[in-house]
Design an enzyme around this catalytic site. Structure first.
Site, mmCIF file in Angstrom:
data_model
loop_
_atom_site.group_PDB
_atom_site.id
_atom_site.type_symbol
_atom_site.label_atom_id
_atom_site.label_comp_id
_atom_site.label_asym_id
_atom_site.label_seq_id
_atom_site.Cartn_x
_atom_site.Cartn_y
_atom_site.Cartn_z
ATOM 1 N N ASP A 1 0.846 -1.192 0.000
ATOM 2 C CA ASP A 1 0.000 0.000 0.000
ATOM 3 C C ASP A 1 0.887 1.250 0.000
ATOM 4 O OD1 ASP A 1 -3.213 0.538 1.012
ATOM 5 O OD2 ASP A 1 -1.797 2.211 1.074
ATOM 6 N N ASN B 1 -12.965 -3.216 2.694
ATOM 7 C CA ASN B 1 -13.919 -2.119 2.787
ATOM 8 C C ASN B 1 -14.916 -2.230 1.633
ATOM 9 O OD1 ASN B 1 -12.698 -0.918 5.053
ATOM 10 N ND2 ASN B 1 -11.180 0.104 3.764
ATOM 11 N N GLN C 1 -14.131 2.730 1.654
ATOM 12 C CA GLN C 1 -13.618 2.318 0.338
ATOM 13 C C GLN C 1 -13.470 3.541 -0.558
ATOM 14 O OE1 GLN C 1 -16.013 -0.529 -1.908
ATOM 15 N NE2 GLN C 1 -14.330 -0.915 -3.353
ATOM 16 N N VAL D 1 -11.156 3.126 -3.532
ATOM 17 C CA VAL D 1 -10.816 2.565 -4.847
ATOM 18 C C VAL D 1 -11.832 1.463 -5.140
ATOM 19 C CG1 VAL D 1 -9.080 1.421 -6.257
ATOM 20 C CG2 VAL D 1 -8.360 3.099 -4.531
ATOM 21 N N HIS E 1 -10.444 -5.125 -3.240
ATOM 22 C CA HIS E 1 -9.102 -5.371 -2.716
ATOM 23 C C HIS E 1 -9.177 -5.793 -1.262
ATOM 24 C CE1 HIS E 1 -10.128 -1.085 -2.316
ATOM 25 N NE2 HIS E 1 -9.450 -1.100 -1.184
ATOM 26 N N HIS F 1 -7.051 -5.740 2.205
ATOM 27 C CA HIS F 1 -5.909 -5.169 2.923
ATOM 28 C C HIS F 1 -5.361 -6.247 3.854
ATOM 29 C CE1 HIS F 1 -6.914 -0.738 2.319
ATOM 30 N NE2 HIS F 1 -8.099 -1.269 2.081
#
Ligand code: AMP
Length: 113
Positions: free
Chosen positions: A31, A86, A93, A95, A99, A101
């Site tokens: 990240d 998220n 969220q 993006v 995804h 994390h």
């Protein structure tokens, strides 16, 4: 919703990333704004905005992402970590390409903010 998220651009190679794992189904990279000593993102190569859009046909993909997140976390030397997905702006969220994390390397409090 546009498919040209920043993560789509990372997948296509338009934008570089600090890759830690790659296979035919997903990509994992550091990240850019880490919230812990280890903060990795695992993203599917398939365009999927969020868990809200996930379907039964994505079952195998989602299982793969979870197993890769565990493999990557252990490769990073973690014994304890948190996996976060998220979903929606209200959850944080930003993006809209699914995804996971992987966050670890420090004590993590509960409940999250
Ligand atoms: P979320 O808030 O769940 O949508 O998480 C998006 C994450 O993407 C944030 O933690 C950002 O720091 C991260 N991020 C955004 N742009 C990049 C990038 N170019 N490379 C790596 N991580 C990024």
């Amino acid at each position: 919703m546009s498919s040209k998220t920043i993560f789509s651009q990372i997948l296509s190679g338009e934008i570089p990333c600090d890759e830690v794992y790659s296979d035919e189904i997903c990509l994992a990279f550091k990240d850019i704004n880490p919230q812990a000593p280890v903060h990795i993102l695992v993203i599917p190569r398939k365009e999927l905005s969020s868990m809200r859009e996930a379907q039964k046909e994505d079952q195998e993909l989602l299982g793969h992402l979870l197993l890769v997140s565990s493999k990557v976390a252990k490769q990073q030397g973690l014994r304890d970590w948190r996996t976060v997905i998220n979903t929606g702006e209200g959850s944080g969220q930003v993006v809209f390409h699914l995804h996971l994390h992987i966050i670890g390397g420090r004590a993590l409090t509960w409940p999250p903010g």
